[in-house]
Design a protein around this motif. Structure first.
Motif, short mmCIF file in Angstrom:
data_model
loop_
_atom_site.label_atom_id
_atom_site.label_comp_id
_atom_site.label_asym_id
_atom_site.label_seq_id
_atom_site.Cartn_x
_atom_site.Cartn_y
_atom_site.Cartn_z
N VAL A 49 0.87 -1.18 0.00
CA VAL A 49 0.00 0.00 0.00
C VAL A 49 0.91 1.23 0.00
O VAL A 49 1.77 1.37 0.86
CB VAL A 49 -0.90 0.04 1.26
N LYS A 50 0.71 2.09 -0.97
CA LYS A 50 1.54 3.29 -1.07
C LYS A 50 1.20 4.24 0.06
O LYS A 50 0.05 4.69 0.19
CB LYS A 50 1.28 3.97 -2.43
N PHE A 51 2.19 4.58 0.89
CA PHE A 51 1.95 5.45 2.04
C PHE A 51 1.30 6.78 1.65
O PHE A 51 0.43 7.29 2.34
CB PHE A 51 3.27 5.75 2.77
N SER A 52 1.74 7.31 0.49
CA SER A 52 1.27 8.65 0.12
C SER A 52 -0.22 8.67 -0.23
O SER A 52 -0.84 9.72 -0.25
CB SER A 52 2.09 9.18 -1.06
N ARG A 53 -0.79 7.49 -0.50
CA ARG A 53 -2.22 7.45 -0.84
C ARG A 53 -3.12 7.51 0.40
O ARG A 53 -4.32 7.74 0.30
CB ARG A 53 -2.55 6.21 -1.67
N ILE A 54 -2.52 7.29 1.56
CA ILE A 54 -3.32 7.34 2.80
C ILE A 54 -3.40 8.79 3.28
O ILE A 54 -2.39 9.39 3.67
CB ILE A 54 -2.68 6.47 3.90
N LYS A 55 -4.59 9.33 3.24
CA LYS A 55 -4.77 10.72 3.66
C LYS A 55 -5.74 10.84 4.83
O LYS A 55 -5.87 11.91 5.43
CB LYS A 55 -5.28 11.56 2.47
N HIS A 56 -6.41 9.73 5.14
CA HIS A 56 -7.41 9.74 6.22
C HIS A 56 -7.28 8.45 7.03
O HIS A 56 -7.32 7.36 6.46
CB HIS A 56 -8.82 9.83 5.64
N ILE A 57 -7.12 8.61 8.34
CA ILE A 57 -7.03 7.45 9.22
C ILE A 57 -8.15 7.54 10.25
O ILE A 57 -8.36 8.60 10.86
CB ILE A 57 -5.66 7.41 9.94
N PHE A 58 -8.87 6.44 10.41
CA PHE A 58 -10.01 6.40 11.33
C PHE A 58 -9.69 5.44 12.48
O PHE A 58 -9.41 4.26 12.23
CB PHE A 58 -11.27 5.94 10.59
N ILE A 59 -9.71 5.95 13.71
CA ILE A 59 -9.39 5.12 14.88
C ILE A 59 -10.68 4.91 15.68
O ILE A 59 -11.30 5.88 16.12
CB ILE A 59 -8.31 5.79 15.75
N SER A 60 -11.04 3.65 15.88
CA SER A 60 -12.32 3.34 16.54
C SER A 60 -12.28 3.64 18.04
O SER A 60 -13.23 4.19 18.59
CB SER A 60 -12.68 1.87 16.33
N HIS A 61 -11.20 3.25 18.71
CA HIS A 61 -11.11 3.49 20.16
C HIS A 61 -9.67 3.32 20.61
O HIS A 61 -8.81 2.86 19.85
CB HIS A 61 -12.07 2.57 20.92
N LEU A 62 -9.43 3.70 21.87
CA LEU A 62 -8.04 3.80 22.33
C LEU A 62 -7.57 2.57 23.12
O LEU A 62 -6.85 2.70 24.10
CB LEU A 62 -7.83 5.10 23.11
N HIS A 63 -7.98 1.38 22.70
CA HIS A 63 -7.32 0.16 23.17
C HIS A 63 -6.15 -0.11 22.23
O HIS A 63 -6.24 0.11 21.02
CB HIS A 63 -8.29 -1.02 23.19
N GLY A 64 -5.06 -0.60 22.84
CA GLY A 64 -3.80 -0.72 22.11
C GLY A 64 -3.87 -1.48 20.80
O GLY A 64 -3.23 -1.09 19.82
N ASP A 65 -4.65 -2.56 20.76
CA ASP A 65 -4.69 -3.38 19.54
C ASP A 65 -5.36 -2.67 18.38
O ASP A 65 -5.42 -3.20 17.26
CB ASP A 65 -5.35 -4.75 19.81
N HIS A 66 -5.84 -1.42 18.62
CA HIS A 66 -6.48 -0.65 17.54
C HIS A 66 -5.72 0.62 17.18
O HIS A 66 -6.09 1.30 16.23
CB HIS A 66 -7.93 -0.32 17.90
N TYR A 67 -4.66 0.97 17.97
CA TYR A 67 -4.00 2.23 17.61
C TYR A 67 -2.52 2.37 18.01
O TYR A 67 -1.91 3.39 17.71
CB TYR A 67 -4.82 3.41 18.18
N PHE A 68 -1.92 1.36 18.65
CA PHE A 68 -0.52 1.52 19.06
C PHE A 68 0.45 1.67 17.89
O PHE A 68 1.59 2.06 18.08
CB PHE A 68 -0.08 0.34 19.95
N GLY A 69 0.01 1.37 16.68
CA GLY A 69 0.89 1.55 15.52
C GLY A 69 0.79 2.93 14.89
O GLY A 69 1.54 3.25 13.97
N LEU A 70 -0.12 3.77 15.41
CA LEU A 70 -0.37 5.06 14.77
C LEU A 70 0.82 6.02 14.91
O LEU A 70 1.24 6.63 13.92
CB LEU A 70 -1.63 5.70 15.35
#
Lengths: 302, 302
Positions: free
Chosen positions: B48-69
């Motif tokens: 996946v080309k990084f430059s194509r990602i312009k919008h990131i949606f995070i559902s909630h703040l448990h680690g398995d859903h956002y620690f890579g952000l």
């Protein structure tokens, strides 16, 4: 003493390279040094038992050295760890970890102890009866410490045949191991070296990443058994060292030579390079005993 | 519409399973949904080309859903990204990211825009001429949103032969595509359906993870083309759903049926299970069109 490299590349994690993290086994301790993103998976891949990690040392707050820490702390909790965990790292680290735990609505069920570092001179930050750990102030773009792990001096070894022949009471064995002369059952003074052998030499491991060339670390790491010194760049890119505050392989080798260490390990390679033999070749023009860090590689120093 | 599963497991990343992250390609957008630890590496692995990602949606703040952000935000910077990045997620996310950037001594060189969410009712959070994104309030242990991605109604298709035969000026083509009747060059009113075909149906994707069984989402996701609904547990572990605020495969299937969606994708499997066919089997007792999420799998809905 055993060192496992979980990751030894700078900047960003990729499918084929991991950011910095290492496990040092020394005198039955398992110290985790730095914790880039993905470290918990690399620990599993290298079959390191999570419960054996009780002390984590973070050099500085650039992502490639600590973005995996919150995940590990969190996973320990999910796995119902009860063992205390001590984290040593720069001021601010505690705030980052606690903020994320607060937002997740949970706290660790195990005791989590932060030891925040801010001193600009070397200090003793851990000590037990076998090992001491000192900070090594480094020069990087932000506040950074390396760490010196030192075995305490080992005891002398009894030659049990000679001890028996010399008619020494077992009550004096402890004194003998500590190097004292003792009086035997016949009232004769027995010289220590007649009935004991030299101890195994105490080993030490100096971890120095990230830093620009910096001779101020030399008195601290003098005569270390092993020095891991970052070598982000090759000689041809030396001009990048000052603005980024990193070192070349030759810089690392010069420090190794001046500090009279036994072995130098190079690592923290810039992701611009694809092979690393040139790092070794350049370092060896200055210092002979050079090893290359590699993700997943274990070095045994026993 | 194309969905790539980067990770679909709950709790902790392991050598063989990734925590939650997905890429949705819809109307030329590439939306990143959730961002567990290691997501940046999975993006590379899935090309996946990084430059194509312009919008990131995070559902909630448990680690398995956002620690890579934070790692991804940081890597974008290191790669000298200039394109704007929009992050949608719960209040607190901005503080976490900015604190870590502050401690690293650097800021992104690209514009980073946070859209913090706190509403407990569904709201429109993104819209352009092709797509709308709505939140789907979920019921979990902490504040959580799913997301509904909806293509806007497509235009009618001209049958160019019939249009020419009907002697309609090109100036009216736009009106025809929008569904209007038009007057031709001879002053005759031409009924729209005589010279146009029905448009491709607008698709929609509803992402619902993590949540306990919750019928309140049904009106929001009604008739969706695809529903991804978490199914952390099998029926035999249903008793865990209330304390952990998760769902079973049957819960997911019941929601799919009641909401009359076309296709259900199951995921967010608990790491206690090793195979996932039972999830499918249990869901299919209630709803027929069930797919299983799998790390690295792409679903094409064109």
């Amino acid at each position: 003493m055993k060192l496992t490299i979980l990751g030894c590349h700078s900047a960003t994690p990729r499918t084929n390279t991991n950011p910095t993290s290492q496990v040092l086994e020394i005198k039955n301790h398992m110290f985790l040094i730095d914790c880039g993103e993905g470290t918990q998976v690399e620990l599993r891949r290298n079959r390191v038992k999570f419960s054996r990690i009780k002390h984590i040392f973070i050099s500085h707050l650039h992502g490639d050295h600590y973005f995996g820490l919150i995940g590990l702390v969190n996973t320990f909790s999910l796995l119902t760890r009860e063992t205390e965990l001590h984290i040593y790292g720069p001021e601010g680290l505690k705030e980052v970890i606690l903020l994320q735990m607060k937002l997740s609505g949970g706290w660790t069920k195990y005791p989590l102890v932060f030891h925040e570092l801010s001193s600009k001179v070397s200090e003793l930050i851990f000590e037990d009866d076998k090992v001491e750990v000192y900070t090594i102030p480094l020069k990087h773009r932000i506040y950074t410490n390396g760490f010196l792990f030192k075995e305490k001096k080992n005891e002398r070894k009894l030659d049990i045949n000679l001890v028996n022949e010399a008619n020494i009471d077992t009550a004096y064995f402890r004194k003998l191991k500590q190097g004292y002369d003792v009086v035997n059952e016949d009232g004769v003074l027995i010289a220590n070296e007649k009935v004991t052998k030299d101890p195994i030499l105490a080993k030490s491991y100096a971890y120095c990443s990230d830093t620009v060339y910096n001779e101020e670390m030399i008195p601290i790491i003098k005569d270390a058994t092993v020095l891991y010194h970052e070598s982000t760049f090759l000689d041809k890119n030396e001009s990048l060292c000052i603005p980024t505050k990193h070192s070349t392989a030759k810089h690392a080798a010069t420090i190794a030579k001046k500090a009279n260490v036994e072995t130098l390990i190079l690592g923290h390679y810039s992701t611009r390079y694809s092979g690393y033999n040139e790092f070794k070749a350049e370092a060896k023009t200055i210092f002979d005993n050079v090893l290359l860090a590699k993700d997943g590689k274990t070095f045994n120093f026993d």
